[in-house]
Design a protein around this motif. Structure first.
Motif, short mmCIF file in Angstrom:
data_model
loop_
_atom_site.label_atom_id
_atom_site.label_comp_id
_atom_site.label_asym_id
_atom_site.label_seq_id
_atom_site.Cartn_x
_atom_site.Cartn_y
_atom_site.Cartn_z
N ALA A 10 0.93 -1.17 -0.05
CA ALA A 10 0.01 0.04 -0.09
C ALA A 10 0.70 0.73 -0.55
O ALA A 10 -0.05 2.87 -0.95
CB ALA A 10 -0.97 -0.31 1.36
N LEU A 11 1.61 1.15 0.98
CA LEU A 11 2.89 2.65 0.97
C LEU A 11 3.85 2.34 -0.83
O LEU A 11 3.61 3.71 -1.00
CB LEU A 11 3.52 2.65 1.99
CG LEU A 11 4.63 3.27 1.95
CD1 LEU A 11 3.97 4.83 2.65
CD2 LEU A 11 5.43 3.21 3.43
N ASN A 12 3.98 1.53 -1.36
CA ASN A 12 5.04 1.24 -2.36
C ASN A 12 3.87 2.14 -3.73
O ASN A 12 4.31 2.82 -4.34
CB ASN A 12 5.11 0.72 -2.09
CG ASN A 12 6.83 -0.04 -2.44
OD1 ASN A 12 7.56 0.68 -1.83
ND2 ASN A 12 7.04 -1.29 -2.77
N VAL A 13 2.63 1.62 -3.08
CA VAL A 13 1.42 2.46 -4.20
C VAL A 13 1.38 3.83 -3.88
O VAL A 13 1.43 4.94 -5.28
CB VAL A 13 0.48 1.60 -3.98
CG1 VAL A 13 -0.63 2.44 -5.40
CG2 VAL A 13 0.47 -0.25 -4.55
N LEU A 14 1.77 4.04 -2.77
CA LEU A 14 1.04 6.05 -2.47
C LEU A 14 2.12 6.58 -3.18
O LEU A 14 1.99 7.35 -3.34
CB LEU A 14 0.77 6.22 -0.91
CG LEU A 14 -0.01 6.38 -0.32
CD1 LEU A 14 -0.54 8.01 -1.69
CD2 LEU A 14 0.22 7.27 0.99
N THR A 15 3.15 6.10 -3.04
CA THR A 15 4.61 6.55 -2.69
C THR A 15 4.61 6.61 -4.51
O THR A 15 4.93 8.03 -4.67
CB THR A 15 5.96 6.21 -2.41
OG1 THR A 15 4.99 6.26 -1.01
CG2 THR A 15 6.76 6.88 -2.47
N ALA A 16 4.51 5.99 -5.18
CA ALA A 16 4.49 5.51 -6.57
C ALA A 16 3.59 6.39 -7.19
O ALA A 16 3.98 7.22 -8.65
CB ALA A 16 4.44 4.35 -7.09
N VAL A 17 2.39 6.59 -7.06
CA VAL A 17 1.34 7.80 -7.50
C VAL A 17 1.70 9.28 -7.78
O VAL A 17 1.55 9.93 -8.46
CB VAL A 17 0.19 7.04 -7.07
CG1 VAL A 17 -1.41 8.06 -7.51
CG2 VAL A 17 -1.01 5.67 -7.26
N LEU A 18 2.25 9.29 -6.51
CA LEU A 18 2.28 10.50 -5.99
C LEU A 18 3.67 11.23 -6.05
O LEU A 18 3.34 12.47 -7.29
CB LEU A 18 2.89 10.84 -4.28
CG LEU A 18 1.43 11.02 -3.60
CD1 LEU A 18 1.55 11.15 -2.26
CD2 LEU A 18 0.12 11.83 -4.36
N ILE A 19 4.43 10.26 -6.71
CA ILE A 19 6.05 10.49 -7.46
C ILE A 19 5.52 11.09 -9.14
O ILE A 19 5.56 11.77 -9.46
CB ILE A 19 6.78 9.56 -6.87
CG1 ILE A 19 7.72 9.96 -5.60
CG2 ILE A 19 7.64 9.46 -8.04
CD1 ILE A 19 8.42 8.75 -4.73
N ILE A 20 5.08 9.97 -9.38
CA ILE A 20 4.59 9.97 -11.04
C ILE A 20 4.14 10.74 -11.31
O ILE A 20 4.20 11.38 -12.83
CB ILE A 20 4.40 7.69 -11.28
CG1 ILE A 20 4.15 7.77 -13.15
CG2 ILE A 20 3.17 8.13 -10.97
CD1 ILE A 20 5.98 7.98 -13.26
N ALA A 21 2.69 10.76 -10.66
CA ALA A 21 1.89 11.79 -11.23
C ALA A 21 1.61 12.91 -10.36
O ALA A 21 1.39 14.29 -10.66
CB ALA A 21 0.27 11.66 -10.66
N CYS A 22 3.10 13.26 -10.20
CA CYS A 22 3.35 14.86 -9.39
C CYS A 22 3.80 15.93 -10.82
O CYS A 22 4.20 15.42 -12.04
CB CYS A 22 4.91 15.26 -8.97
SG CYS A 22 5.46 16.15 -8.77
N PRO A 23 2.73 17.11 -10.30
CA PRO A 23 2.33 17.83 -11.94
C PRO A 23 3.39 19.06 -12.31
O PRO A 23 3.42 19.45 -12.62
CB PRO A 23 1.10 18.31 -11.26
CG PRO A 23 1.43 18.85 -9.63
CD PRO A 23 2.29 17.53 -9.33
N CYS A 24 4.74 18.11 -12.20
CA CYS A 24 5.74 18.84 -12.12
C CYS A 24 6.05 19.29 -13.87
O CYS A 24 6.11 20.57 -14.23
CB CYS A 24 7.57 18.33 -11.79
SG CYS A 24 7.78 16.89 -12.18
N ALA A 25 5.68 19.11 -14.45
CA ALA A 25 5.78 18.77 -15.91
C ALA A 25 4.54 19.21 -16.14
O ALA A 25 4.86 20.89 -17.27
CB ALA A 25 5.64 17.45 -16.83
#
Length: 791
Positions: free
Chosen positions: A443-458
């Motif tokens: 669960a923690l890996n998924v939460l972290t991965a989603v927030l990182i990969i979908a970070c709106p930096c682009a």
């Protein structure tokens, strides 16, 4: 017949030609500057660039107010016994010669310790010894060599400028940490099993952690603070997921190195902050040397000459001028307050206030308004209202200046970012909640991965880099836009309003036609010398256009203000002026200013002096008419209406004799009808309309001289390209939408793998900066591509 060019300033030697040291000079001032440079071994000045100088102006008594210690102290940046520091704005700085001579002031006067020129800002920062050279003498020295500083009321009220370098420090720290963390992380990228790397791996991890601390809590503090304030106010902006991404990366990475589970994602964290700050820096620093918020204080003097009851004179700060004060206004000086003319012949130019191109004659008892410029001779006035209550400053009391009509515009990034933020947070927590039931350890890996990969930096980088690069491209081509939001608003306008005088017309040249009997050479000589004796703008315009003749003193000369001139040389007599003055007949509508001539009571003919319209104006209006509603607002009269009708598209509305408040009200009426208005003007009289409009563009013959409050400054030489600039802003918005589309596709693909548990956080952290770099590369290349059309 061409004139000899002055060796110092390069201007033609029209009225006189002075020869010295086998060189020609147009006046004694230029010759004096040349002598100063030669005597102080600064002749190299002329080798850097041919004729780089400026003719110095006579300024006797002009800087007496600088002897006032209170005024001097407000202007100084630093004062310690005899060591003083001051920064001057010097508009004439334009080449390497200027930089060289200003940075060698110590060779002209030993009281100057050093001087440093900021060329983009056209400023010189000077360290000097006040016991050897006073502030007044320093300014006089600069004027004597042709570099008169611009000292205005705005500088006095604002005091010394404070430069905010926080963003530079934040960017520098983030870049330094990013580079070092990448270097220290290299062995782990390649999973090297060397003994010494394994032994000191823990140490390297804590060094990396130490590097990340200033990046998160100093460089990234702006995003964390913005997100906190956004949440407290019950809103969501683009900084919320960015701040959350920073904190998740930092906390997760700290936990990993503390529990010896891995090296964390500090490289991606510092890279993210570095690229975000780089976009912000790119946006803020682009052409920051231009001022877009100037008002009357930007060109008002900070001191004036007051006449005491005993007849003596004193220099006082302009804000201390009171009702009833008697002031001495010298030739070519501004009238600082509404007043009554007491003594002298007034010849007042109100072009900056009303837009009317012709100077007005004033006699004793006439009312004068603040902002007018006395063109010829000194006058005495009595103040009716202080500066803060004058006609000129009433314009700045309008609601258009007390509020910012653009604050209601929410920029594109925030509008999309709000929806994106809600979606990302929802997906992240829902996915983590589902995995808590399926496989809690993931669960923690998924939460972290989603927030990182979908970070709106682009998304956060798309608009700043697209519009920031466009600011740079526009600036190189002579179109200086205030900020990226101005570019966004520019893409939305549907109505373009133009001032006439100084906007459609140019002050650099006029069209002059002569109708009548050809003048003999003797009559032409008499006409030239009669015009030379007058300070009237039309006289000087005509004088400069006539072929050169010998300069001969007249036997008699008389100027009838508002009517014309009379000159006599031996038996020859000439009258020059209005039709009524020369012939007794009323003027005809000639579509320009008429100057009639008679010699020895025999009528010869007349000159028609017309404004010259900017090159390419007709083509510009034709291009704009396809996408915009057009109109012309002018403070001038209708004398050129017929010509404008030929220049403009059919049925284009034209309004003449418009006062500043009428222009502003016209813009408001259009806005009530739902129009998005672009105003293009040049003078102070346009400032209200420029501030009220969706976008205000000021046309300037010199972008570093006075321009009113505006969103952009357009170099007059690029006037014909205005439609191209406006078209490119619309294309830039499409580039941003395309960037958002690419980012959305990337995020959807990444989210699929992250939500299904197939994407490890470390892989997400590697992909995240790659997406940012790809967006930056795409937007930069695309804006360079669309910018190639600008000539």
């Amino acid at each position: 017949m061409p004139h000899t060019k002055c060796f110092h300033c390069g201007l033609p030697c029209e009225s006189e030609e002075i020869h010295f040291d086998e060189k020609a000079f147009c006046c004694n001032g230029c010759k004096t500057v040349y002598t100063i440079f030669k005597d102080n071994d600064l002749s190299y000045y002329y080798e850097l660039e041919g004729a780089p100088g400026k003719t110095p102006e006579l300024t006797q008594g002009k800087y007496d107010y600088l002897d006032d210690p209170l005024i001097a102290e407000r202007l100084l940046e630093f004062k310690d016994e005899s060591h003083h520091i001051i920064t001057f704005s010097i508009p004439h700085i334009h080449c390497s010669s200027c930089i060289w001579v200003l940075e060698n002031l110590n060779r002209l006067n030993p009281g100057v310790y050093s001087s440093q020129v900021d060329f983009p800002r056209k400023e010189a920062r000077i360290h000097f010894n006040s016991e050897q050279i006073s502030l007044k003498d320093l300014v006089s020295l600069l004027n004597a060599i042709g570099y008169e500083p611009s000292i205005t009321l705005e500088q006095y009220e604002g005091g010394a400028k404070k430069v905010d370098r926080k963003l530079i420090y934040q960017l520098g720290i983030a870049g330094f940490a990013f580079g070092n963390i990448m270097f220290l992380s290299f062995p782990e990228y390649f999973e090297s099993g060397e003994y010494w790397l394994e032994k000191y791996k823990g140490l390297f991890h804590w060094i990396i952690f130490a590097f990340s601390l200033p990046v998160v809590f100093y460089s990234g503090s702006g995003y964390l603070t913005s997100a906190y304030k956004s949440l407290r106010s019950g809103m969501l902006n683009i900084d919320v997921p960015i701040a959350l991404g920073i904190l998740v990366l930092f906390i997760r990475s700290t936990v990993e190195i503390a529990l010896d589970l891995g090296q964390g994602f500090f490289d991606s964290l510092t890279g993210l902050v570095f690229f975000l700050l780089l976009g912000k820096f790119f946006q803020q620093r682009t052409y920051s040397f231009l001022s877009f918020e100037r008002d009357y204080r930007s060109y008002f003097p900070i001191a004036v000459t007051r006449l005491k009851t005993d007849g003596s004179e004193e220099s006082i700060p302009v804000h201390e001028v009171l009702t009833g004060d008697r002031l001495l206004i010298k030739s070519s000086s501004l009238i600082p307050a509404d007043s009554i003319l007491l003594k002298g012949d007034g010849r007042v130019d109100y072009s900056f206030v009303t837009g009317e191109a012709r100077a007005l004659s004033k006699k004793s008892g006439d009312r004068l308004y603040a902002g007018g410029k006395q063109l010829q001779g000194a006058i005495e006035i009595e103040v009716l209202r202080p500066v803060s209550q004058s006609y000129l400053t009433e314009l700045w009391s309008d609601a258009a200046f007390s509020r910012n009509p653009k604050t209601a515009f929410r920029n594109l990034t925030d509008r999309i970012g709000k929806r994106f933020t809600v979606a990302v947070l929802t997906i992240a927590f829902v996915a983590a909640g589902i995995w808590l039931f399926i496989e809690p350890s993931r669960a923690l890996n998924v939460l972290t991965a989603v927030l990182i990969i979908a970070c709106p930096c682009a998304i956060a980088l798309a608009a700043p880099f697209t519009l920031g690069n466009l600011l740079r491209i526009f600036g190189k081509k002579g179109f200086y836009v205030k900020d990226t939001e101005s570019l966004e608003r520019m893409a939305l306008v549907d109505t373009a309003i133009f001032d006439k005088t100084g906007t459609l017309t140019t002050t650099r040249k006029n069209s002059i036609d002569y109708t009548g009997i050809e003048l003999t050479e003797a009559e032409a000589v008499l006409l030239k010398n009669t015009l030379r004796a007058s300070g009237h703008p039309l006289s000087q315009t005509l004088y400069k256009q006539l072929a050169p003749y010998n300069i001969i003193p007249l036997d008699n000369f008389e100027e009838h203000l508002g009517e014309g001139l009379e000159g006599r040389l031996a038996d020859a007599y000439i009258r020059v002026g209005s039709s009524e003055f020369v012939t007794g007949a009323p003027p005809a509508q000639a579509g320009g200013s008429e100057v009639h001539i008679s010699t020895n009571d025999s009528y010869k003919g007349h000159f028609i002096i017309r404004n010259s319209y900017r090159e390419g104006a007709g083509k510009l209006f034709e291009d704009l008419s396809h996408a915009y509603s057009l109109a012309v607002l002018s403070g001038d009269n209708e004398s050129e209406k017929a010509f404008l009708e030929e220049l403009l598209p059919p049925l284009t509305p034209m309004y003449f004799n418009q006062k500043p408040k009428e222009k502003l009200q016209f813009i408001r009426e259009l806005q009530r009808e739902g129009k998005e208005v672009l105003m293009v003007g040049d003078g102070l009289n346009d400032a209200g309309a420029l501030a009220q409009s969706k976008v205000g563009i000021a046309i300037s013959e010199d972008a570093n001289l006075f321009t009113p409050a505006c969103d952009a400054i357009l170099d007059s030489r690029q006037f014909a390209n205005l439609s191209v600039f406006l078209g490119i802003t619309k294309k830039a918005m499409k580039i941003i939408y395309m960037s958002f589309g690419f980012s959305l596709l990337y995020n959807l693909a990444g989210l699929y793998f992250a939500v299904t548990g197939q994407l490890e956080p470390v892989i997400a952290a590697i992909l995240m900066p790659l997406s940012s770099i790809s967006i930056v590369a795409f937007t930069t290349a695309a804006t360079n591509w669309i910018g190639r059309k600008i000539v």
